[in-house]
Design an enzyme around this catalytic site. Structure first.
Site, short mmCIF file in Angstrom:
data_model
loop_
_atom_site.label_atom_id
_atom_site.label_comp_id
_atom_site.label_asym_id
_atom_site.label_seq_id
_atom_site.Cartn_x
_atom_site.Cartn_y
_atom_site.Cartn_z
N ASP A 169 -7.71 6.87 4.37
CA ASP A 169 -7.63 5.79 5.37
C ASP A 169 -6.21 5.73 5.91
O ASP A 169 -5.27 5.53 5.15
CB ASP A 169 -7.99 4.48 4.67
CG ASP A 169 -7.83 3.27 5.56
OD1 ASP A 169 -7.66 3.44 6.79
OD2 ASP A 169 -7.87 2.15 5.02
N SER B 71 -9.40 -4.75 5.09
CA SER B 71 -8.60 -4.56 6.30
C SER B 71 -7.77 -5.82 6.54
O SER B 71 -7.16 -6.34 5.60
CB SER B 71 -9.53 -4.22 7.47
OG SER B 71 -8.82 -3.70 8.55
N HIS C 103 -11.54 3.54 4.60
CA HIS C 103 -11.26 2.12 4.85
C HIS C 103 -12.26 1.20 4.14
O HIS C 103 -13.44 1.21 4.44
CB HIS C 103 -11.29 1.90 6.36
CG HIS C 103 -10.46 0.75 6.84
ND1 HIS C 103 -9.16 0.53 6.45
CD2 HIS C 103 -10.75 -0.27 7.71
CE1 HIS C 103 -8.68 -0.56 7.05
NE2 HIS C 103 -9.62 -1.06 7.82
#
Lengths: 501, 501
Positions: free
Chosen positions: B430, B182, B455
């Site tokens: 994601d 991320s 993710h």
């Protein structure tokens, strides 16, 4: 000797940049106008200003303050945005950008064949690019206002300005190549490394990116100067080397200072060692093959001329007369000086704030002198610099920061697998070449080394008397830059647009 | 609807990070301790602190202030400095580093075969790495103290810490590989690009480095969520898509708010749209193939479960009952919640300061919704964000800074000729994958794309139920990292030391 070395520490910090406490210009007025500028009456460039943000990396209210960053632009040769014609950008050094521009004739000379737009960016806190409303009195006043003077901020300025300029010219697809000499060369190299999305390549001339504490020997700088003189004349080297003791002894004798004053035609009463060292260091840096006027007006191969004066049999054993003759080459090319004012620390090119940079991140040790040095032997001592910086500027150096941010250690290993399109030029007569990249690292990270070369000689205007090696260096650089641009156009013609999958 | 969208703007800013104004946790208490952490009673890591400088890029007196940066270290598997055994570093995200560490089992699982030292670095202003004496009350109080929270400062923290750590371990020749997911993945990618002399490679998982304003479409985020639901069940998508109008109409009806409160078992009286959107967005992000507990405890493939609830014939045409069933998957896995407190904006992972980052440089538009979106259609509007940031935090966004500093535009063309040793993993379920690098750029800048992935699923602890595609992704990553390290050792064995010429 303590004070002397503390001063020389600074004056040797970076080339011609030691201004405030340490520059010793001759009474011959150093004009900001170079030979080239005097000889051309046309406008070399237009002057523009860009509203630049004060602090790119933080978000305090004061970070959002702006200042006017000067840049010079020449679009006479440009092929235009619609043709994606290239943009050549000079990443400005620690001084007035006009002065560097006038001493970077190479870019003007190659612009026509590349149909390049020329842009010369001024470094924050120099020339007319002064934060705090352009007021040097405020900007230079203390560490709170000077605190924004750093190389990372300057690089971010350059990225911001170039991106905005390209947008305004609708020239987003024009390739940018950055050029720079000395500290400007370091910035050009770092710019390619840190902003590959802004510049497709960099010509970094005489850029001592390996000159930082812990990478190269602190003796390399003086060793090169020593070799410069020794290579011309063993006697010349010996006379200079032995003179320091004689000067010191004379200073300690009754009437000695008067003798020195008279011998060197000093108008005021200041020690001559720094003044002489400056002449030797700067002459070594600018030992160009043709007459030049970068730091001071100088004849072709000025070290030869200095040694000719020292080796002159008519001065017999009179060391001071010999040294005076040598100093005259640097300080009195016109022969019109009647005496030298050593207290005159004028700064025609606005270099004074290098002291701040050398006291914060540009920890480039140059003041080590081993036994063979042409200068008195001395150890590089970081603590001395730190003390000076604290006392003089109220700031603490960060000796490891430059290598943390920009690397340099194990450069061969790191850049063998990373990065591309960089030229490192170095002339081995230039004392800064000790901190330069002298070996090619990969196919496209290339070192060009000229044994006979001096400080960024390749970037100077060509001269019909230029030796073949210098012509060849420039040809090679032009050839490589052509390759970068051709490759870029090739890539542009392929569809490398990113649109997910 | 104005307020609602302004809130949703923030909550969609970045993953699970919208805490303060926008997070809607269920009454099921989200423990900082992950499943893994609960199941292992041994110490995963030691906690250490590093004295970090507050401002790397300026030299004001206040720039020299320091703070304690937390890092976690595990040397159980390390082969040691004398063997130049590798160091795997997690470049911490916008939250408590313990939480990210506990959700990055991949590093623990591969450490033995690489004999790697594991280090997890906490991002400044998060967790326990709080400037101004560790006092959040001060550090978070205003834009003057928050001003030092930026990605460039965090990257410089990481470089400084790693170099110092290696020096202290006499492990200067140990190769460093950085990992992140991320925002942490963005930092890992950028770290490799900006500090190639510190890290030999980067695994950037679900890193939307192309998610910035002006690169990818602001609709991509919601389009992916739309597709996630649509792919499972067309009916499920339609029910959700059509529900917003129904909710809005109900809100406007007399007694409508009470009906909604009852239908969704809301304890307080708050609009449910944001609460429902959060559930759909976060479930899409964490649509993992096995049961997980990253944001909330969830079953395997939770979107399937949500759609199962929506498609459930027993609820007939009762849209609210269907939505309630779906929301329960995200908010009430244990089935023990009696009602939901939508005013409870607790922040167990300390993510609140992402709002600052999203209000300064992380301008990742995610709130565009076209006609087909599962959410109500809306335009991305930078001005709305700017207004919110000014009012709420007293700060002005710099929407062009991230692409100026880190690039992203024309990434294929730029990185084809520059850089190496990067893996970009993305799972196409994601929503952040829209801003990810989905195509390999060069031989050594490689995209790994998993259609069924969510993710940074690759970074999670493996599970015996993991599908083959996920096992294959991890194998591929391990294989590539081995190649980097082998090549590094090869280069190390060659004499690539730099010693001038």
């Amino acid at each position: 000797m303590k004070i002397f070395f503390l001063v020389s520490l600074l004056f040797l910090l970076f080339s011609f940049s030691s201004a405030k406490k340490t520059k010793f210009p001759s009474p011959v007025n150093i004009q900001a106008e170079s030979i080239f500028h005097q000889s051309t009456k046309t406008n070399l460039y237009e002057t523009k200003y860009f509203t630049q943000i004060l602090d790119h990396f933080n978000y305090h209210p004061q970070s959002y303050q702006t200042f006017q960053e000067r840049y010079l632009i020449n679009n006479k040769f440009w092929g235009g945005a619609e043709k994606n014609a290239p943009i050549f950008v000079y990443t400005g050094n620690e001084g007035d950008i006009e002065w560097f521009t006038q001493n970077t004739g190479f870019m003007f000379e190659i612009a026509p064949q590349f149909k390049a737009l020329l842009v010369f960016l001024e470094h924050r806190y120099y020339g007319k690019s002064i934060p705090f409303g352009g007021d040097k009195e405020i900007a230079y006043s203390n560490s709170t206002t000077l605190g924004y003077l750093s190389s990372t901020q300057a690089l971010a300025d350059y990225a911001t300005l170039i991106i905005d300029l390209k947008k305004n010219l609708t020239a987003q697809d024009s390739p940018v190549v950055v050029f720079g000499g000395s500290y400007g060369g370091m910035l050009a190299a770092w710019f390619r490394l840190k902003y590959p999305h802004v510049a497709i390549g960099a010509l970094a001339s005489s850029a001592p990116i390996l000159g930082f504490q812990g990478i190269v020997s602190p003796y390399s700088f003086s060793n090169i100067i020593t070799q410069d003189f020794k290579g011309v004349s063993e006697n010349c080297y010996k006379v200079i080397k032995e003179s320091w003791k004689l000067i010191e002894e004379t200073e300690e004798q009754h009437g000695g200072l008067d003798l020195l004053k008279k011998s060197f035609k000093i108008c005021d009463s200041k020690p001559v060692e720094g003044w002489l060292q400056t002449a030797f260091v700067y002459t070594a840096m600018t030992d160009y093959p043709t007459p030049s006027n970068f730091l001071n007006p100088l004849p072709a191969y000025p070290i030869r001329q200095m040694c000719k004066a020292i080796d002159d049999p008519t001065t017999g054993n009179d060391t001071f007369a010999k040294l005076y003759g040598a100093a005259n080459i640097y300080y009195n090319s016109s022969g019109t000086a009647t005496c030298f004012n050593l207290s005159d620390h004028s700064d025609p090119h606005g270099l004074s704030m290098w002291t701040w940079q050398a006291c914060t991140e540009m920890i480039l040790p140059t003041d080590g002198n081993d036994e063979k040095s042409i200068f008195p032997s001395s150890e590089y001592n970081f603590a001395d610099r730190a003390t000076f910086c604290k006392e003089y500027l109220g700031v603490e150096p960060r000796p490891n920061w430059a290598t943390t941010e920009f690397g340099g250690m194990d450069i061969m290993r790191v850049l063998k697998r990373f990065g591309s399109n960089m030229i490192f030029f170095n002339g081995l007569r230039d004392p800064w070449s000790g901190g330069g990249v002298l070996k090619s690292i990969s196919k496209s990270i290339v070192a060009i080394v000229a044994k006979q070369g001096a400080h960024h000689v390749d970037l100077r205007f060509s001269d019909k008397e230029d030796p073949k090696w210098l012509q060849d260096v420039r040809k090679k650089e032009i050839h490589i830059i052509h390759k970068w641009i051709d490759q870029y156009y090739h890539d542009l013609s392929e569809d490398l647009s990113y649109n997910g999958i």
